[in-house]
Enzyme design. Structure first.
Site, mmCIF file in Angstrom:
data_model
loop_
_atom_site.group_PDB
_atom_site.id
_atom_site.type_symbol
_atom_site.label_atom_id
_atom_site.label_comp_id
_atom_site.label_asym_id
_atom_site.label_seq_id
_atom_site.Cartn_x
_atom_site.Cartn_y
_atom_site.Cartn_z
ATOM 1 N N ASN A 1 0.786 -0.664 0.088
ATOM 2 C CA ASN A 1 0.056 -0.235 -0.010
ATOM 3 C C ASN A 1 0.540 1.269 0.022
ATOM 4 O O ASN A 1 1.476 1.842 0.789
ATOM 5 C CB ASN A 1 -0.744 -0.124 0.836
ATOM 6 C CG ASN A 1 -1.916 0.945 1.279
ATOM 7 O OD1 ASN A 1 -1.282 2.517 0.739
ATOM 8 N ND2 ASN A 1 -2.743 1.016 1.715
ATOM 9 N N LYS B 1 0.484 3.590 3.034
ATOM 10 C CA LYS B 1 1.096 3.577 4.536
ATOM 11 C C LYS B 1 2.439 3.950 3.599
ATOM 12 O O LYS B 1 2.930 4.320 4.631
ATOM 13 C CB LYS B 1 1.137 1.637 4.316
ATOM 14 C CG LYS B 1 -0.284 2.313 4.972
ATOM 15 C CD LYS B 1 -0.664 0.184 5.177
ATOM 16 C CE LYS B 1 -2.004 -0.753 5.555
ATOM 17 N NZ LYS B 1 -1.490 -1.529 6.294
ATOM 18 N N ASP C 1 -0.561 -3.592 9.801
ATOM 19 C CA ASP C 1 -2.395 -3.811 9.559
ATOM 20 C C ASP C 1 -2.705 -3.007 10.356
ATOM 21 O O ASP C 1 -2.827 -2.678 11.705
ATOM 22 C CB ASP C 1 -2.407 -5.220 10.420
ATOM 23 C CG ASP C 1 -3.388 -6.338 9.154
ATOM 24 O OD1 ASP C 1 -3.075 -6.273 8.019
ATOM 25 O OD2 ASP C 1 -4.340 -6.482 9.917
ATOM 26 N N SER C 2 -3.814 -2.846 9.655
ATOM 27 C CA SER C 2 -4.843 -1.568 10.036
ATOM 28 C C SER C 2 -5.858 -1.624 9.675
ATOM 29 O O SER C 2 -5.996 -2.258 8.707
ATOM 30 C CB SER C 2 -3.662 -0.653 10.053
ATOM 31 O OG SER C 2 -3.730 -0.089 8.645
ATOM 32 N N ARG D 1 -1.551 4.899 13.334
ATOM 33 C CA ARG D 1 -0.286 4.238 12.518
ATOM 34 C C ARG D 1 1.051 5.320 13.268
ATOM 35 O O ARG D 1 1.529 4.830 13.792
ATOM 36 C CB ARG D 1 0.022 4.395 10.935
ATOM 37 C CG ARG D 1 0.873 4.288 10.704
ATOM 38 C CD ARG D 1 0.639 4.126 9.074
ATOM 39 N NE ARG D 1 -0.359 3.181 8.476
ATOM 40 C CZ ARG D 1 -1.920 3.657 8.139
ATOM 41 N NH1 ARG D 1 -2.013 4.353 7.844
ATOM 42 N NH2 ARG D 1 -2.352 2.451 8.314
HETATM 43 P P1 ITT Z 1 -0.413 -3.615 3.306
HETATM 44 O O1 ITT Z 1 -1.708 -5.317 3.698
HETATM 45 O O2 ITT Z 1 -0.090 -4.824 1.858
HETATM 46 O O3 ITT Z 1 0.265 -3.347 4.207
HETATM 47 P P2 ITT Z 1 -3.000 -2.961 2.421
HETATM 48 O O4 ITT Z 1 -3.819 -2.034 2.535
HETATM 49 O O5 ITT Z 1 -3.788 -4.585 2.317
HETATM 50 O O6 ITT Z 1 -1.975 -3.588 2.992
HETATM 51 P P3 ITT Z 1 -4.268 -3.972 5.227
HETATM 52 O O7 ITT Z 1 -4.745 -5.423 5.222
HETATM 53 O O8 ITT Z 1 -4.075 -3.308 7.223
HETATM 54 O O9 ITT Z 1 -3.566 -2.933 4.575
HETATM 55 O O10 ITT Z 1 -5.486 -3.290 5.350
HETATM 56 C C1 ITT Z 1 -5.530 -1.752 5.379
HETATM 57 C C2 ITT Z 1 -7.322 -1.108 5.177
HETATM 58 O O11 ITT Z 1 -7.610 -0.120 6.686
HETATM 59 C C3 ITT Z 1 -6.736 0.138 3.805
HETATM 60 O O12 ITT Z 1 -6.703 -0.467 3.101
HETATM 61 C C4 ITT Z 1 -7.921 1.371 4.133
HETATM 62 O O13 ITT Z 1 -9.286 0.315 3.531
HETATM 63 C C5 ITT Z 1 -7.584 1.504 6.311
HETATM 64 N N1 ITT Z 1 -6.781 1.229 6.611
HETATM 65 C C6 ITT Z 1 -5.935 1.781 7.167
HETATM 66 N N2 ITT Z 1 -5.091 2.970 7.543
HETATM 67 C C7 ITT Z 1 -6.411 3.762 7.403
HETATM 68 C C8 ITT Z 1 -5.843 5.278 7.252
HETATM 69 O O14 ITT Z 1 -4.928 6.052 8.182
HETATM 70 N N3 ITT Z 1 -6.509 5.920 6.628
HETATM 71 C C9 ITT Z 1 -7.635 5.333 5.501
HETATM 72 N N4 ITT Z 1 -8.308 3.970 6.528
HETATM 73 C C10 ITT Z 1 -7.201 2.977 6.372
#
Ligand code: ITT
Length: 186
Positions: free
Chosen positions: A9, A12, A67-68, A175
């Site tokens: 991502n 991120k 992971d968020s 984060r």
């Molecule tokens: P990686 O696993 O490759 O790191 P990902 O986008 O799939 O990328 P996650 O599985 O942790 O990551 O999903 C996180 C989702 O949560 C992200 O796609 C957003 O929809 C939401 N999210 C997390 N942090 C956020 C933020 O700071 N602002 C807005 N949405 C957020």
């Protein structure tokens, strides 16, 4: 310290680099990692560890994973660990589904959670978590950030994360808080 961000991502990655100034943060692609990691964990922490371990052991370099997700009170904590995959589409579709599922609901309270894991090639592991609280608006506001940011009205900032400057968001975000807690352990 040189570390690899175990994330696909780009948003991120940008935030991690800004928060961890003073560290050299390589993207997984820059470091030569092209594998797919299945997020089979039952918690943010399990998934963060899974991603960091996969990259650290494949590249033999320190790897940092995040992971968020967003937990909405009136939805029993959903979308939670499924935030990225909520609608089956992208960020825009996820926000539309969130608004649909919250329509008519008075309780709009929500929080973002973030678990971070740093895994060294020798198996040493550091983890930390961070949260940030707010409410879900009925309409999007702002053009910055990513994911659910245009709908998340931050209690700390009194504006949405998409209306905030990057440094403002990072100072109070899930984060930012998780990475600060991790940094204290290093
Ligand atoms: P990686 O696993 O490759 O790191 P990902 O986008 O799939 O990328 P996650 O599985 O942790 O990551 O999903 C996180 C989702 O949560 C992200 O796609 C957003 O929809 C939401 N999210 C997390 N942090 C956020 C933020 O700071 N602002 C807005 N949405 C957020």
């Amino acid at each position: 310290m040189k570390l690899v961000a175990a994330t696909g991502n780009a948003h991120k990655l940008r935030e991690i680099r800004q928060i961890l100034q003073g560290y050299e943060v390589l993207s997984a692609a820059e470091a030569g990692f092209s594998g797919e990691i299945e997020e089979t964990g039952k918690s943010f922490l399990e998934n963060a560890l899974l991603k960091a371990r996969a990259v650290a052991y494949a590249l033999k370099l320190p790897a940092l994973a995040d992971d968020s997700g967003l937990s909405v009170d009136a939805l029993g904590g959903a979308p939670g660990i499924y935030s990225a995959r909520y609608s089956g589409g992208g960020d825009k579709e996820n926000r539309a589904l969130l608004l649909k599922n919250l329509s008519g609901k008075e309780d709009r309270r929500a929080h973002f959670c973030c678990a971070v894991a740093l895994v060294l090639p020798d198996g040493t592991e550091y983890t930390a978590e961070g949260r940030t609280f707010g409410t879900i608006l009925e309409k999007e506001r702002g053009n910055g950030g990513f994911g659910y940011d245009p709908l998340f009205f931050s209690e700390d900032l009194q504006k949405t994360f998409a209306e905030a400057a990057e440094e403002e968001k990072n100072a109070v975000s899930h984060r930012g808080r998780a990475l600060l807690a991790l940094k204290k352990q290093l």
